[in-house]
Design a protein around this motif. Structure first.
Motif, mmCIF file in Angstrom:
data_model
loop_
_atom_site.group_PDB
_atom_site.id
_atom_site.type_symbol
_atom_site.label_atom_id
_atom_site.label_comp_id
_atom_site.label_asym_id
_atom_site.label_seq_id
_atom_site.Cartn_x
_atom_site.Cartn_y
_atom_site.Cartn_z
ATOM 1 N N THR A 106 0.922 -1.170 0.086
ATOM 2 C CA THR A 106 0.074 -0.136 0.100
ATOM 3 C C THR A 106 0.933 1.242 -0.093
ATOM 4 O OG1 THR A 106 -0.112 0.015 2.334
ATOM 5 C CG2 THR A 106 -1.784 -1.212 1.262
ATOM 6 N N LEU A 107 0.252 2.600 -0.407
ATOM 7 C CA LEU A 107 0.827 3.799 -0.201
ATOM 8 C C LEU A 107 1.366 4.066 1.036
ATOM 9 C CD1 LEU A 107 -1.193 6.036 -2.434
ATOM 10 C CD2 LEU A 107 0.951 4.922 -3.184
ATOM 11 N N ARG A 108 0.625 3.567 2.014
ATOM 12 C CA ARG A 108 0.938 3.763 3.851
ATOM 13 C C ARG A 108 2.357 2.904 4.056
ATOM 14 N NH1 ARG A 108 -2.111 5.617 7.494
ATOM 15 N NH2 ARG A 108 -3.886 4.934 6.563
ATOM 16 N N GLU A 109 2.427 1.821 3.585
ATOM 17 C CA GLU A 109 3.517 0.839 3.758
ATOM 18 C C GLU A 109 4.700 1.451 3.013
ATOM 19 O OE1 GLU A 109 1.302 -3.674 4.241
ATOM 20 O OE2 GLU A 109 1.923 -2.869 2.397
ATOM 21 N N ASN A 110 4.649 2.060 1.790
ATOM 22 C CA ASN A 110 5.865 2.572 1.154
ATOM 23 C C ASN A 110 6.116 3.937 1.546
ATOM 24 O OD1 ASN A 110 6.835 1.495 -1.712
ATOM 25 N ND2 ASN A 110 4.363 0.869 -1.633
ATOM 26 N N ALA A 115 5.276 16.918 -0.427
ATOM 27 C CA ALA A 115 5.339 16.477 -1.513
ATOM 28 C C ALA A 115 4.283 16.620 -2.482
ATOM 29 C CB ALA A 115 5.713 14.851 -1.150
ATOM 30 N N HIS A 116 3.278 17.362 -2.046
ATOM 31 C CA HIS A 116 2.171 17.659 -2.764
ATOM 32 C C HIS A 116 1.180 16.252 -3.268
ATOM 33 C CE1 HIS A 116 2.850 22.056 -3.037
ATOM 34 N NE2 HIS A 116 4.072 21.553 -2.941
ATOM 35 N N LEU A 117 1.228 15.460 -2.237
ATOM 36 C CA LEU A 117 0.396 14.111 -2.609
ATOM 37 C C LEU A 117 -0.875 14.219 -1.925
ATOM 38 C CD1 LEU A 117 3.481 11.759 -1.776
ATOM 39 C CD2 LEU A 117 2.124 11.986 -3.998
ATOM 40 N N THR A 118 -1.414 15.239 -1.487
ATOM 41 C CA THR A 118 -2.649 15.302 -0.754
ATOM 42 C C THR A 118 -3.866 15.057 -1.641
ATOM 43 O OG1 THR A 118 -1.801 16.621 1.026
ATOM 44 C CG2 THR A 118 -4.102 16.441 0.878
ATOM 45 N N ASP A 119 -3.872 15.672 -2.691
ATOM 46 C CA ASP A 119 -4.779 15.560 -3.827
ATOM 47 C C ASP A 119 -5.067 13.961 -4.319
ATOM 48 O OD1 ASP A 119 -5.501 18.249 -3.496
ATOM 49 O OD2 ASP A 119 -4.474 19.000 -5.201
ATOM 50 N N LEU A 120 -3.648 13.605 -4.532
ATOM 51 C CA LEU A 120 -3.468 12.141 -4.976
ATOM 52 C C LEU A 120 -4.262 11.020 -4.226
ATOM 53 C CD1 LEU A 120 -2.484 9.904 -6.986
ATOM 54 C CD2 LEU A 120 -0.407 10.042 -5.423
ATOM 55 N N VAL A 121 -3.924 11.446 -2.739
ATOM 56 C CA VAL A 121 -4.448 10.445 -1.678
ATOM 57 C C VAL A 121 -5.870 10.505 -1.691
ATOM 58 C CG1 VAL A 121 -4.554 9.772 0.670
ATOM 59 C CG2 VAL A 121 -2.274 10.378 -0.651
ATOM 60 N N SER A 122 -6.570 11.775 -1.781
ATOM 61 C CA SER A 122 -7.912 11.979 -1.660
ATOM 62 C C SER A 122 -8.578 11.386 -2.662
ATOM 63 C CB SER A 122 -8.254 13.562 -1.486
ATOM 64 O OG SER A 122 -7.739 14.135 -2.693
ATOM 65 N N ARG A 123 -8.028 11.288 -3.792
ATOM 66 C CA ARG A 123 -8.826 10.730 -5.146
ATOM 67 C C ARG A 123 -8.724 9.200 -5.225
ATOM 68 N NH1 ARG A 123 -5.426 14.342 -7.944
ATOM 69 N NH2 ARG A 123 -4.199 12.394 -9.036
ATOM 70 N N LEU A 124 -7.873 8.382 -4.383
ATOM 71 C CA LEU A 124 -7.698 7.043 -4.470
ATOM 72 C C LEU A 124 -9.055 6.603 -3.620
ATOM 73 C CD1 LEU A 124 -3.940 6.934 -3.749
ATOM 74 C CD2 LEU A 124 -5.169 6.497 -5.874
ATOM 75 N N PRO A 125 -9.490 5.119 -4.195
ATOM 76 C CA PRO A 125 -10.600 4.787 -3.332
ATOM 77 C C PRO A 125 -10.285 4.476 -2.155
ATOM 78 C CG PRO A 125 -9.506 3.215 -4.823
ATOM 79 C CD PRO A 125 -9.042 4.618 -5.228
ATOM 80 N N ARG A 126 -9.222 3.849 -1.703
ATOM 81 C CA ARG A 126 -8.855 3.491 -0.181
ATOM 82 C C ARG A 126 -7.868 4.639 0.337
ATOM 83 N NH1 ARG A 126 -7.255 -2.518 -0.269
ATOM 84 N NH2 ARG A 126 -7.488 -2.113 2.048
ATOM 85 N N GLY A 127 -7.659 5.728 0.076
ATOM 86 C CA GLY A 127 -6.575 6.515 0.302
ATOM 87 C C GLY A 127 -5.235 5.891 0.414
ATOM 88 N N LEU A 128 -4.664 6.178 1.444
ATOM 89 C CA LEU A 128 -3.323 5.522 1.795
ATOM 90 C C LEU A 128 -3.019 4.055 1.798
ATOM 91 C CD1 LEU A 128 -1.726 7.895 4.769
ATOM 92 C CD2 LEU A 128 -1.063 7.734 2.238
ATOM 93 N N ASP A 129 -4.442 3.281 1.832
ATOM 94 C CA ASP A 129 -4.209 1.848 2.159
ATOM 95 C C ASP A 129 -4.558 1.345 0.692
ATOM 96 O OD1 ASP A 129 -3.921 1.745 5.057
ATOM 97 O OD2 ASP A 129 -5.961 2.358 5.206
ATOM 98 N N THR A 130 -4.567 2.189 -0.398
ATOM 99 C CA THR A 130 -4.666 1.667 -1.758
ATOM 100 C C THR A 130 -3.372 0.995 -2.167
ATOM 101 O OG1 THR A 130 -6.054 3.581 -2.250
ATOM 102 C CG2 THR A 130 -5.056 2.566 -4.043
ATOM 103 N N ASP A 131 -3.397 -0.017 -2.982
ATOM 104 C CA ASP A 131 -2.242 -0.685 -3.338
ATOM 105 C C ASP A 131 -1.513 -0.183 -4.420
ATOM 106 O OD1 ASP A 131 -2.378 -2.983 -1.728
ATOM 107 O OD2 ASP A 131 -3.848 -4.141 -3.042
#
Length: 585
Positions: free
Chosen positions: A435-439, A459-475
């Motif tokens: 997941t993104l969180r693990e990375n 790192a300007h990743l807030t928008d990316l994480v908000s768009r993902l279906p599971r947020g930081l727990d997205t694979d």
């Protein structure tokens, strides 16, 4: 290639086997003890049969003896079954132990080993080869010990019953031993070839899968298939040769024992007929002949099994013999508590280094990175910029000169302690499966939610994480392929910042970014310098101009240092680099 050509013919030896048994000797001992107990119960049964025959001839009661014979038989079956379970359990434990030791060792090898060793081959040694060693230790070694001891017991009892008949058996078994001995040498050679080709096949498959998009785009699927198939066929040929040779072992033993049985039956029968021996002794001797098949077969088969494991043993021990990355800690220089200003966070002093002897990549490199500064490292490809990063991370040590971190020689620090103070963002920005969180938390597994939010914003990743279906727990997918190149770059930057390094190394951080994200990254870099120093390998002058200090490399040497405007005025080489840049970069 012969075994000798592949590094010399090395026998396994008892000491080598015991090293592999480290941590499992109690279980191996229990397996040997149980097997010997089963053998003892088995060896007692012919003597009980002899007693039954003698009691019948003399008119004595045979019921108690028969009952004892049944008890011994049932006990043998139960003990033998338990012994087989213990052997199997021990084998799996040995495989696990070897794999854990191999993985621990492989992950700590010097970087130079990875430069010349195929990664797929290392993976094969931790997988296929370690499994093959289970045969060598759990089955081969255990059977050799128990078979040898059981054979000694059978031989002693046969000698006690009739030494003349035993000499007949010994002659025929000796002939079989000569045949089996010559076969074992061929099995060892075939084993080495099979394990080597299996490792090469795994390495070629890993090579193709790691670049599968390039393989598909180049329409090279069949070529890669053919390459891997050639390795598979070579491994197959080695395995078939082992199977052919191994097929000789069992028939040679069976012919020797059955031939001995027939000869003993003829000779013993004639002697009983002439009243030169008793029927009870002959019956017991013939039963021991039958039991002789087990220990002899176990012994010779164990030798065959152990020879099959020689190739795997060599490959595993070759890796384990490779030295791991070591700390050669020098005597630290005491820091000044007060007085002069703080030392540069990083300093190279006349550093020389080459990946090969007498071919230096860096030639007397000297420069400084002040605290909370932004320093750019520039130059054409191949001038040593990535090598500078490798030395800073202590993937390699300089041949000459010194590298100081915060005023201390890096050789006075342990590698792990030193690397904990440095963040590295590689140019290809590897993102691992997970997941993104693990990375993000890979270098700082104990980081809290607030720290994660901080680096996501930097790192300007807030928008990316908000768009993902599971947020930081997205694979993130295999190698992060579900993300764009720019997203992988920013995740790698956030991952490094989360550990709060004193120095952050960025290798061409804008290589995969569009103009908008590049500008966002430059803002992040400006914010980051409030926390740590930055050393950036850069080719785009839009990135270079933002640096406080620019270090220009050429031919492995520092040819100029200064700000962008200063270097345009004072360095002809820097002007050439600037003029070669496309407009707008």
């Amino acid at each position: 290639m012969s075994p000798r050509a592949a590094g010399g013919r090395r026998r396994i030896g008892l000491r080598g086997v015991l090293r592999l048994l480290y941590g499992h000797r109690r279980w191996v001992g229990l397996a040997v003890l149980l097997t010997l107990s089963a053998s003892a119960l088995s060896l007692a049964q012919p003597l009980l049969v002899k007693k039954v025959i003698e009691s019948t001839s003399s008119g004595s009661a045979v019921g108690p003896v028969i009952a004892l014979l049944v008890v011994f038989f049932v006990a043998q079956v139960l003990v033998q079954g338990l012994a087989q379970y213990v052997v199997a359990r021990t084998g799996e434990g040995i495989v696990l132990g070897i794999r854990l030791r191999l993985v621990r060792h492989v992950l700590r090898l010097p970087m130079a080993v990875y430069d010349r060793q195929r990664i797929g081959d290392l993976i094969s040694r931790a997988g296929t080869d370690s499994t093959t060693l289970r045969l060598l230790i759990a089955e081969g070694f255990t059977d050799a010990v128990t078979g040898g001891i059981a054979l000694a017991g059978v031989v002693a009892l046969m000698l006690w019953l009739d030494w003349l008949l035993f000499l007949v058996v010994l002659a025929l078994v000796a002939v079989a031993s000569v045949v089996v001995g010559s076969v074992l040498r061929g099995i060892e050679a075939a084993s080495v070839v099979t394990q080597r080709e299996t490792g090469a096949m795994t390495a070629d498959l890993e090579r193709a899968l790691s670049a599968i998009r390039t393989v598909r785009a180049s329409r090279a699927e069949q070529r890669e298939t053919d390459r891997i198939a050639d390795r598979a066929r070579s491994a197959y040929a080695g395995s078939i040769r082992m199977a052919k040779l191994d097929a000789v072992v069992a028939p040679a033993i069976e012919l020797a024992v059955k031939g001995s049985f027939i000869v003993v039956l003829l000779v013993g029968g004639l002697r009983v007929a002439d009243r030169q021996g008793s029927l009870a002794d002959l019956a017991a001797f013939l039963l021991y002949m039958i039991y002789l098949v087990g220990p002899i077969g176990m012994l010779f088969q164990s030798l065959s099994t152990m020879e099959q494991g020689v190739g795997a043993y060599r490959r595993v021990t070759d890796v384990m013999a490779m030295p791991t990355e070591q700390d050669t800690v020098r005597e630290p220089v005491p820091r000044a508590v007060s007085g002069p200003p703080r030392a540069p966070v990083l300093e190279f002093r006349d550093v020389w280094f080459g990946y090969e002897p007498h071919r230096p990549v860096l030639r007397g490199v000297s420069f400084e990175v002040p605290p909370r500064s932004h320093v750019a490292l520039v130059g054409n490809s191949g001038v040593g910029k990535s090598t500078v990063f490798a030395l800073i991370e202590r993937f390699y040590d300089p041949d000459r000169g010194r590298i100081l971190f915060d005023g201390q020689d890096v050789a006075a620090l342990g590698r792990a302690e030193h690397r904990a103070r440095i963040g590295l963002v590689e140019q290809h920005a590897p993102v691992m499966y997970g997941t993104l969180r693990e990375n993000l938390m890979y270098a700082a597994p104990d980081a809290g939610p607030e720290e994660l939010e901080r680096v996501l914003e930097l790192a300007h990743l807030t928008d990316l994480v908000s768009r993902l279906p599971r947020g930081l727990d997205t694979d993130a997918g295999e190698h992060g392929m579900s993300l764009s190149g720019g997203e992988r770059q920013r995740i790698a930057i956030a991952r490094s910042l989360l550990a709060r390094p004193e120095l952050l190394l960025l290798d061409e951080p804008t290589a995969h970014l569009d103009a908008a994200n590049e500008e966002a990254l430059r803002r992040s870099i400006r914010h980051t310098t409030a926390e740590c120093a930055l050393l950036v390998i850069a080719h785009r002058f839009s990135t270079i101009r933002a640096a406080d200090l620019i270090v220009v490399l050429d031919g492995g040497r520092v040819v100029a240092t200064g700000s962008h405007d200063e270097l345009l005025d004072t360095s002809g080489h820097y002007r050439l680099l600037s003029d070669a840049q496309p407009a707008g970069r």
